[in-house]
Scaffold this active site. Structure first.
Site, PDB file in Angstrom:
ATOM      1  N   ARG A 104       5.247 -19.142  -1.108  1.00 59.72           N
ATOM      2  CA  ARG A 104       5.894 -18.590  -2.311  1.00 59.72           C
ATOM      3  C   ARG A 104       7.167 -19.368  -2.654  1.00 59.72           C
ATOM      4  O   ARG A 104       7.487 -19.574  -3.829  1.00 59.72           O
ATOM      5  CB  ARG A 104       6.216 -17.103  -2.089  1.00 59.72           C
ATOM      6  CG  ARG A 104       6.760 -16.435  -3.325  1.00 59.72           C
ATOM      7  CD  ARG A 104       6.739 -14.926  -3.203  1.00 59.72           C
ATOM      8  NE  ARG A 104       7.155 -14.292  -4.449  1.00 59.72           N
ATOM      9  CZ  ARG A 104       8.212 -13.478  -4.563  1.00 59.72           C
ATOM     10  NH1 ARG A 104       8.947 -13.191  -3.510  1.00 59.72           N
ATOM     11  NH2 ARG A 104       8.521 -12.962  -5.725  1.00 59.72           N
TER      12      ARG A 104
ATOM     13  N   HIS B 129       8.156 -20.998  -6.337  1.00 61.87           N
ATOM     14  CA  HIS B 129       9.399 -20.738  -7.071  1.00 61.87           C
ATOM     15  C   HIS B 129      10.204 -22.018  -7.249  1.00 61.87           C
ATOM     16  O   HIS B 129      10.795 -22.257  -8.300  1.00 61.87           O
ATOM     17  CB  HIS B 129      10.239 -19.669  -6.361  1.00 61.87           C
ATOM     18  CG  HIS B 129       9.760 -18.274  -6.630  1.00 61.87           C
ATOM     19  ND1 HIS B 129      10.594 -17.237  -6.976  1.00 61.87           N
ATOM     20  CD2 HIS B 129       8.516 -17.742  -6.623  1.00 61.87           C
ATOM     21  CE1 HIS B 129       9.885 -16.135  -7.170  1.00 61.87           C
ATOM     22  NE2 HIS B 129       8.617 -16.405  -6.947  1.00 61.87           N
TER      23      HIS B 129
ATOM     24  N   ASN C 251      14.742 -13.926  -7.296  1.00 60.60           N
ATOM     25  CA  ASN C 251      14.570 -14.502  -5.964  1.00 60.60           C
ATOM     26  C   ASN C 251      14.924 -13.514  -4.860  1.00 60.60           C
ATOM     27  O   ASN C 251      14.765 -13.832  -3.684  1.00 60.60           O
ATOM     28  CB  ASN C 251      15.472 -15.733  -5.796  1.00 60.60           C
ATOM     29  CG  ASN C 251      14.908 -16.915  -6.538  1.00 60.60           C
ATOM     30  OD1 ASN C 251      13.713 -17.025  -6.724  1.00 60.60           O
ATOM     31  ND2 ASN C 251      15.792 -17.791  -6.958  1.00 60.60           N
TER      32      ASN C 251
ATOM     33  N   HIS D  72      -2.066 -14.925  -3.468  1.00 58.83           N
ATOM     34  CA  HIS D  72      -1.837 -13.503  -3.180  1.00 58.83           C
ATOM     35  C   HIS D  72      -2.894 -12.948  -2.234  1.00 58.83           C
ATOM     36  O   HIS D  72      -3.081 -11.746  -2.124  1.00 58.83           O
ATOM     37  CB  HIS D  72      -1.773 -12.692  -4.476  1.00 58.83           C
ATOM     38  CG  HIS D  72      -0.522 -12.937  -5.259  1.00 58.83           C
ATOM     39  ND1 HIS D  72      -0.298 -12.454  -6.516  1.00 58.83           N
ATOM     40  CD2 HIS D  72       0.614 -13.624  -4.926  1.00 58.83           C
ATOM     41  CE1 HIS D  72       0.896 -12.833  -6.945  1.00 58.83           C
ATOM     42  NE2 HIS D  72       1.468 -13.556  -5.993  1.00 58.83           N
TER      43      HIS D  72
ATOM     44  N   ASP E 212      -8.138 -16.894   1.344  1.00 58.47           N
ATOM     45  CA  ASP E 212      -9.552 -17.099   1.029  1.00 58.47           C
ATOM     46  C   ASP E 212      -9.915 -16.443  -0.306  1.00 58.47           C
ATOM     47  O   ASP E 212      -9.063 -15.855  -0.961  1.00 58.47           O
ATOM     48  CB  ASP E 212     -10.426 -16.541   2.163  1.00 58.47           C
ATOM     49  CG  ASP E 212     -10.133 -15.066   2.429  1.00 58.47           C
ATOM     50  OD1 ASP E 212      -9.503 -14.404   1.567  1.00 58.47           O
ATOM     51  OD2 ASP E 212     -10.521 -14.571   3.493  1.00 58.47           O
TER      52      ASP E 212
HETATM   53  C1  HEM Z   1       0.566 -15.634 -11.438  1.00 58.79           C
HETATM   54  C2  HEM Z   1       1.780 -15.109 -11.482  1.00 58.79           C
HETATM   55  C3  HEM Z   1       2.487 -14.577 -10.273  1.00 58.79           C
HETATM   56  C4  HEM Z   1       3.206 -13.421 -10.218  1.00 58.79           C
HETATM   57  C5  HEM Z   1       3.438 -12.440 -11.360  1.00 58.79           C
HETATM   58  C6  HEM Z   1       3.688 -13.275  -8.863  1.00 58.79           C
HETATM   59  C7  HEM Z   1       4.471 -12.226  -8.416  1.00 58.79           C
HETATM   60  C8  HEM Z   1       4.715 -11.938  -7.084  1.00 58.79           C
HETATM   61  C9  HEM Z   1       5.429 -10.782  -6.601  1.00 58.79           C
HETATM   62  C10 HEM Z   1       6.067  -9.713  -7.473  1.00 58.79           C
HETATM   63  C11 HEM Z   1       5.401 -10.821  -5.243  1.00 58.79           C
HETATM   64  C12 HEM Z   1       5.972  -9.781  -4.276  1.00 58.79           C
HETATM   65  C13 HEM Z   1       7.351 -10.157  -3.802  1.00 58.79           C
HETATM   66  C14 HEM Z   1       7.943  -9.064  -2.940  1.00 58.79           C
HETATM   67  O1  HEM Z   1       8.002  -7.920  -3.393  1.00 58.79           O
HETATM   68  O2  HEM Z   1       8.360  -9.341  -1.803  1.00 58.79           O
HETATM   69  C15 HEM Z   1       4.674 -12.000  -4.865  1.00 58.79           C
HETATM   70  C16 HEM Z   1       4.424 -12.382  -3.578  1.00 58.79           C
HETATM   71  C17 HEM Z   1       3.846 -13.589  -3.238  1.00 58.79           C
HETATM   72  N1  HEM Z   1       3.474 -14.605  -4.111  1.00 58.79           N
HETATM   73 FE1  HEM Z   1       3.333 -14.449  -6.108  1.00 58.79          FE
HETATM   74  N2  HEM Z   1       3.266 -14.339  -8.126  1.00 58.79           N
HETATM   75  C18 HEM Z   1       2.532 -15.165  -8.941  1.00 58.79           C
HETATM   76  C19 HEM Z   1       1.970 -16.378  -8.584  1.00 58.79           C
HETATM   77  C20 HEM Z   1       2.064 -16.933  -7.327  1.00 58.79           C
HETATM   78  C21 HEM Z   1       1.717 -18.291  -6.992  1.00 58.79           C
HETATM   79  C22 HEM Z   1       1.237 -19.339  -8.003  1.00 58.79           C
HETATM   80  C23 HEM Z   1       1.923 -18.442  -5.660  1.00 58.79           C
HETATM   81  C24 HEM Z   1       1.758 -19.655  -4.785  1.00 58.79           C
HETATM   82  C25 HEM Z   1       0.955 -20.662  -5.050  1.00 58.79           C
HETATM   83  C26 HEM Z   1       2.373 -17.159  -5.154  1.00 58.79           C
HETATM   84  C27 HEM Z   1       2.600 -16.869  -3.835  1.00 58.79           C
HETATM   85  C28 HEM Z   1       3.003 -15.636  -3.362  1.00 58.79           C
HETATM   86  C29 HEM Z   1       3.012 -15.288  -1.953  1.00 58.79           C
HETATM   87  C30 HEM Z   1       2.502 -16.144  -0.806  1.00 58.79           C
HETATM   88  C31 HEM Z   1       3.553 -14.003  -1.868  1.00 58.79           C
HETATM   89  C32 HEM Z   1       3.850 -13.202  -0.594  1.00 58.79           C
HETATM   90  C33 HEM Z   1       5.280 -13.501  -0.184  1.00 58.79           C
HETATM   91  C34 HEM Z   1       5.690 -12.905   1.158  1.00 58.79           C
HETATM   92  O3  HEM Z   1       4.927 -12.177   1.790  1.00 58.79           O
HETATM   93  O4  HEM Z   1       6.829 -13.205   1.583  1.00 58.79           O
HETATM   94  N3  HEM Z   1       2.484 -16.290  -6.194  1.00 58.79           N
HETATM   95  N4  HEM Z   1       4.289 -12.673  -6.009  1.00 58.79           N
HETATM   96  C1  LIG Z   2      16.489 -15.198   0.413  1.00 63.15           C
HETATM   97  C2  LIG Z   2      17.676 -15.146  -0.460  1.00 63.15           C
HETATM   98  O1  LIG Z   2      18.512 -16.018  -0.430  1.00 63.15           O
HETATM   99  N1  LIG Z   2      17.753 -14.115  -1.284  1.00 63.15           N
HETATM  100  C3  LIG Z   2      18.875 -13.912  -2.169  1.00 63.15           C
HETATM  101  C4  LIG Z   2      18.383 -13.629  -3.575  1.00 63.15           C
HETATM  102  O2  LIG Z   2      19.398 -13.180  -4.431  1.00 63.15           O
HETATM  103  C5  LIG Z   2      20.109 -12.061  -3.951  1.00 63.15           C
HETATM  104  C6  LIG Z   2      21.070 -11.587  -5.027  1.00 63.15           C
HETATM  105  O3  LIG Z   2      22.074 -12.499  -5.287  1.00 63.15           O
HETATM  106  C7  LIG Z   2      20.798 -12.393  -2.624  1.00 63.15           C
HETATM  107  O4  LIG Z   2      21.513 -11.275  -2.128  1.00 63.15           O
HETATM  108  C8  LIG Z   2      19.708 -12.761  -1.632  1.00 63.15           C
HETATM  109  O5  LIG Z   2      20.303 -13.144  -0.405  1.00 63.15           O
END
Ligand code: HEM
Ligand SMILES: CC(=O)N[C@H]1CO[C@H](CO)[C@@H](O)[C@@H]1O
Ligand SMILES: *[C@@H]1O[C@H](CO)[C@@H](O)[C@H](O)[C@H]1NC(C)=O
Ligand SMILES: *[C@@H]1O[C@H](CO)[C@@H](O)[C@H](O)[C@H]1NC(C)=O
Ligand SMILES: *[C@@H]1O[C@H](CO)[C@@H](O)[C@H](O)[C@H]1NC(C)=O
Ligand SMILES: *[C@@H]1O[C@H](CO)[C@@H](O)[C@H](O)[C@H]1NC(C)=O
Length: 321
Positions: free
Chosen positions: A57, A61, A88, A188, A244
């Site tokens: 992720r 970003h 972020n 995801h 997958d």
């Molecule tokens: C298509 C539009 C996308 C949206 C709206 C979106 C939104 C989000 C959101 C809201 C989360 C949850 C974050 C949290 O609450 O901790 C998330 C997690 C994640 N996203 Fe996306 N995302 C998108 C596309 C992508 C893409 C393109 C990738 C990578 C190629 C990606 C990789 C991930 C991964 C791996 C997580 C899990 C992160 C973790 O467990 O720390 N996402 N995403």
């Molecule tokens: C992982 C990380 O650096 N997260 C930061 C994202 O932004 C908030 C708000 O400024 C910080 O408190 C987090 O540390």
């Protein structure tokens, strides 16, 4: 080679004319960089398995804000860097730590040669493999950015309540097609989300596109109250640790966690691709790999643009910010 030819040749290598990324960019300057990054990622993964989703992720970003230039990793004493933006907030610290550790290992052998942006790109490829996803060759030659500003993040990261038009439009601004967007959403298939990113689908009433029994489970975890710390839910309830095509089977069964996931199936324009990916792991792997390469090219700085940061969390010249 005559002197003039040699000067021309050397300068072409140095400034990487054309601004293209290439495979084996460090083959003569730091030949073991990929092995060193892979080892650092593996060590980190053994300690914490959230390393995999966190790093993947982070790469997404980074590439969507200012291009793949490691600007997301800059730390600001005044909390005004990219990573301090509210979008972020939920980036897991393990992704940052992975890149910082890998950079330290690389810097010990090849000081000042390999960009943090390339280390993140290699690490993202490696975590895909460690999560059981497809392997692929990563293109290199990125330079690290000189701008990291939370006020420039807005409108670059998709929101979980985006509709298909909004998703397609944002990705096309990054030179990624709707097909690439559908394939990349397969990320995801691993990782977690905080409840606040989808509770609008549960309360006050359940989104009809959500599988009803799945919705009941989600309501169980995400009670309609503000909790601190906020609970997290796995993104892929069937194979939570494996990258997958089961993600697409989930969408067909109404188990896409975000509106932006489920809409890929409910919208007639993207539904055929979701069905194809759900049926064929090979087709998904091929599309995901191609899209990851394209993601890695977004807004890259090459040649003499940017810099090779020594410490991934800080610009080389502290005057620059
Ligand atoms: C298509 C539009 C996308 C949206 C709206 C979106 C939104 C989000 C959101 C809201 C989360 C949850 C974050 C949290 O609450 O901790 C998330 C997690 C994640 N996203 Fe996306 N995302 C998108 C596309 C992508 C893409 C393109 C990738 C990578 C190629 C990606 C990789 C991930 C991964 C791996 C997580 C899990 C992160 C973790 O467990 O720390 N996402 N995403
Ligand atoms: C992982 C990380 O650096 N997260 C930061 C994202 O932004 C908030 C708000 O400024 C910080 O408190 C987090 O540390
Ligand atoms: C998608 O969202 C945008 C912005 O809110 C809106 O203008 C548009 O009508 C929506 N499209 C669909 C198909 O719902
Ligand atoms: C990750 O760790 C958690 C808790 O330690 C465990 O429940 C889960 O099965 C692990 N996943 C993998 C892929 O090892
Ligand atoms: C909803 O999920 C259940 C349990 O996993 C499954 O058996 C059912 O087929 C799903 N419903 C739909 C409409 O796909
Ligand atoms: C998209 O591609 C065009 C043409 O190759 C290029 O000029 C532009 O910089 C790219 N945009 C991004 C965000 O990478």
């Amino acid at each position: 080679m005559g002197l003039i030819m040699r000067v021309l040749f050397i300068s072409m290598v140095l400034i990487n004319v054309g601004g293209q990324l290439v495979e084996n960019f460090y083959s003569s300057t730091c030949p073991h960089v990929e092995a060193m990054v892979k080892q650092a990622v593996s060590i980190k993964f053994i300690k914490t398995n959230t390393t995999l989703p966190a790093t993947l992720r982070l790469f997404f970003h980074d590439c969507f804000i200012e291009g793949c230039d490691a600007s997301i990793i800059i730390q600001s004493t005044t909390n005004e860097a990219e990573k301090d933006s509210p979008v972020n907030l939920s980036l897991a610290g393990d992704g940052f730590d992975t890149v910082i550790k890998a950079k330290e290992a690389v810097e010990a052998v090849c000081p000042g040669i390999v960009s943090c942006a390339d280390i993140l790109a290699i690490a993202a490829r490696d975590v895909v493999g460690l999560a059981g996803g497809p392997s692929f060759i990563v293109e290199l030659g990125r330079r690290d950015g000189l701008i990291s500003n939370k006020y420039r993040v807005q409108d670059n990261i998709p929101e979980p309540d985006f509709n298909l038009t909004q998703l397609t439009t944002l990705f096309s601004r990054k030179n990624l097609s709707q097909f690439d967007m559908i394939a990349l959403s397969g990320a995801h298939s691993i990782g977690f989300s905080h409840c606040s990113h989808f509770t609008n689908r549960l309360y006050p009433s359940v989104d009809p596109s959500l599988n009803q029994s799945y919705a009941e489970q989600l309501k169980e975890t995400c009670k309609h109250t503000i909790m601190d710390p906020e609970p997290v839910v796995i993104l892929d309830p069937e194979t939570p640790d494996t990258l997958d095509n089961v993600y697409y089977q989930n969408l067909v069964a109404g188990k896409g966690l975000f509106t932006s996931d489920e809409v890929l199936y409910t919208h007639p324009e993207s539904q055929p691709t979701v069905k194809d990916f759900a049926k064929s792991p090979g087709y998904f792997n091929e599309a995901f790999t191609a899209a990851m390469k394209k993601l890695g090219r977004v807004g890259v700085k090459t040649g003499n643009l940017g810099e090779i940061r020594r410490d991934c969390t800080a610009f080389n010249d502290p005057e620059t910010s």
